[in-house]
Motif scaffolding. Sequence first.
Motif, PDB file in Angstrom:
ATOM      1  N   MET A   1      38.569  49.877  36.342  1.00  0.00           N
ATOM      2  CA  MET A   1      37.929  48.595  36.584  1.00  0.00           C
ATOM      3  C   MET A   1      37.575  48.514  38.046  1.00  0.00           C
ATOM      4  O   MET A   1      38.245  49.077  38.890  1.00  0.00           O
ATOM      5  N   ARG A   2      36.480  47.836  38.344  1.00  0.00           N
ATOM      6  CA  ARG A   2      36.102  47.689  39.748  1.00  0.00           C
ATOM      7  C   ARG A   2      35.332  46.406  39.932  1.00  0.00           C
ATOM      8  O   ARG A   2      34.787  45.852  38.976  1.00  0.00           O
TER       9      ARG A   2
ATOM     10  N   ASN B   1      51.186  48.369  37.478  1.00  0.00           N
ATOM     11  CA  ASN B   1      50.428  47.179  37.080  1.00  0.00           C
ATOM     12  C   ASN B   1      49.109  47.572  36.403  1.00  0.00           C
ATOM     13  O   ASN B   1      48.704  46.959  35.426  1.00  0.00           O
ATOM     14  N   ASP B   2      48.439  48.594  36.938  1.00  0.00           N
ATOM     15  CA  ASP B   2      47.133  49.027  36.426  1.00  0.00           C
ATOM     16  C   ASP B   2      47.333  50.003  35.272  1.00  0.00           C
ATOM     17  O   ASP B   2      47.407  51.217  35.479  1.00  0.00           O
ATOM     18  N   GLY B   3      47.428  49.482  34.083  1.00  0.00           N
ATOM     19  CA  GLY B   3      47.648  50.320  32.901  1.00  0.00           C
ATOM     20  C   GLY B   3      48.935  49.928  32.190  1.00  0.00           C
ATOM     21  O   GLY B   3      48.910  49.373  31.097  1.00  0.00           O
TER      22      GLY B   3
ATOM     23  N   GLY C   1      41.048  56.384  28.664  1.00  0.00           N
ATOM     24  CA  GLY C   1      39.918  56.765  29.522  1.00  0.00           C
ATOM     25  C   GLY C   1      39.214  55.619  30.212  1.00  0.00           C
ATOM     26  O   GLY C   1      38.030  55.709  30.524  1.00  0.00           O
ATOM     27  N   GLU C   2      39.950  54.532  30.486  1.00  0.00           N
ATOM     28  CA  GLU C   2      39.307  53.417  31.192  1.00  0.00           C
ATOM     29  C   GLU C   2      39.046  53.766  32.642  1.00  0.00           C
ATOM     30  O   GLU C   2      38.056  53.355  33.225  1.00  0.00           O
ATOM     31  N   ASP C   3      39.979  54.524  33.234  1.00  0.00           N
ATOM     32  CA  ASP C   3      40.067  54.600  34.696  1.00  0.00           C
ATOM     33  C   ASP C   3      39.876  56.023  35.210  1.00  0.00           C
ATOM     34  O   ASP C   3      40.336  56.343  36.298  1.00  0.00           O
ATOM     35  N   TYR C   4      39.178  56.885  34.459  1.00  0.00           N
ATOM     36  CA  TYR C   4      39.163  58.310  34.812  1.00  0.00           C
ATOM     37  C   TYR C   4      38.221  58.643  35.977  1.00  0.00           C
ATOM     38  O   TYR C   4      38.607  59.282  36.939  1.00  0.00           O
TER      39      TYR C   4
ATOM     40  N   ALA D   1      47.791  46.517  46.025  1.00  0.00           N
ATOM     41  CA  ALA D   1      48.145  47.901  45.675  1.00  0.00           C
ATOM     42  C   ALA D   1      47.195  48.520  44.648  1.00  0.00           C
ATOM     43  O   ALA D   1      47.409  49.661  44.220  1.00  0.00           O
ATOM     44  N   TRP D   2      46.145  47.783  44.295  1.00  0.00           N
ATOM     45  CA  TRP D   2      45.192  48.290  43.287  1.00  0.00           C
ATOM     46  C   TRP D   2      44.608  49.644  43.720  1.00  0.00           C
ATOM     47  O   TRP D   2      44.124  49.790  44.843  1.00  0.00           O
ATOM     48  N   HIS D   3      44.692  50.629  42.844  1.00  0.00           N
ATOM     49  CA  HIS D   3      44.181  51.986  43.074  1.00  0.00           C
ATOM     50  C   HIS D   3      44.742  52.607  44.353  1.00  0.00           C
ATOM     51  O   HIS D   3      44.024  53.274  45.113  1.00  0.00           O
ATOM     52  N   THR D   4      46.059  52.366  44.566  1.00  0.00           N
ATOM     53  CA  THR D   4      46.773  53.060  45.642  1.00  0.00           C
ATOM     54  C   THR D   4      48.042  53.660  45.047  1.00  0.00           C
ATOM     55  O   THR D   4      48.429  53.334  43.924  1.00  0.00           O
TER      56      THR D   4
HETATM   57 ZN    ZN Z   1      42.347  50.864  37.542  1.00  0.00          ZN
END
Ligand code: ZN
Length: 305
Positions: free
Chosen positions: A1-2, A134-136, A166-169, A274-277
């Motif tokens: 997601m972005r 959190n993400d997933g 495969g949402e975040d690949y 912390a999103w995508h870290t």
């Molecule tokens: Zn994500």
Amino acid sequence: MRPGHRGRRLLTALALSLPLACRDAPPVRQFDGAGAFPYLETQVKFGPRIPGTEPHTRMAAWLDSLLRQRADTLMVQRWNHVTTKGDTLPLINFIARFNPAAEKRILFLAHWDSRPRADGPNSTDSTVPVPGANDGASGVALLLGVADVLRRAPPKIGVDLLFVDGEDYGDFTDTPTDVLIGSRWYAAHQAPGSPPLYAVLFDLVADKELQIYQEGNSLVGAPEVVELVWDTAKELGHGGYFIASPRHTLIDDHLELQKAGIRAIDVVDFDYPAWHTREDTMDKVSAASLQVVGDVAVGLVRREE
Ligand SMILES: [Zn+2]
């Protein structure tokens, strides 16, 4: 997601077209946040759930086994996705169906994969994967907690719990190819029977500092569902967490369902540094936050009965 494009005029006068049953009797609390939290922990312990890796395979077996014990029917969709770079990813969607013959149905979804690269705006090292607490993992734990409720007290309406892969690949672009893969696959291969009245995507729902604003593409695509969800939260006493005003506009799995004609919205706490870290870890999430969002999810089921 972005984050997606901003500046679209959001609807201010929201027409409520869904039937609201039992408005006088607020739904009973049944979701167990503390009971669902270990589902989140287990996923993080598997390691990053990146398609094609061992933790992804082990998580799929775990999810399959839990859902078979809880749902009336489990549909499993397996396919191979070839990325723009030419890699082949073995992907799996799970659809746990409760009361599958019911005409009146709602759909909840979450992504169960995690991102291979920590390339978010606050990341200090984009070569490592995202732990995805959190993400997933949060969305999956939430849906598993809902499955526990529905097993104990079967719903009078139909409920489908969709776990997309495969949402975040890959990279998020305006024409997504290597992201939102499972939701796009589901949109093209939907479960048989009546289509859902509406769908709610749960993403980033266990932040200790929970604040869920209304998401822009949800307000454009299905404003009456946004109103229904935020009304339900308010009636349950969670109006302090579900803030009834727009903030972020996101490209996420709900858009693929919207394109297929499903009234889909995103319930997402995008105020998450912390999103995508590599810092998207257990210390950032809580059972109390899962409880809040789980109450709302179960409340949505009960108010349609
Ligand atoms: Zn994500």
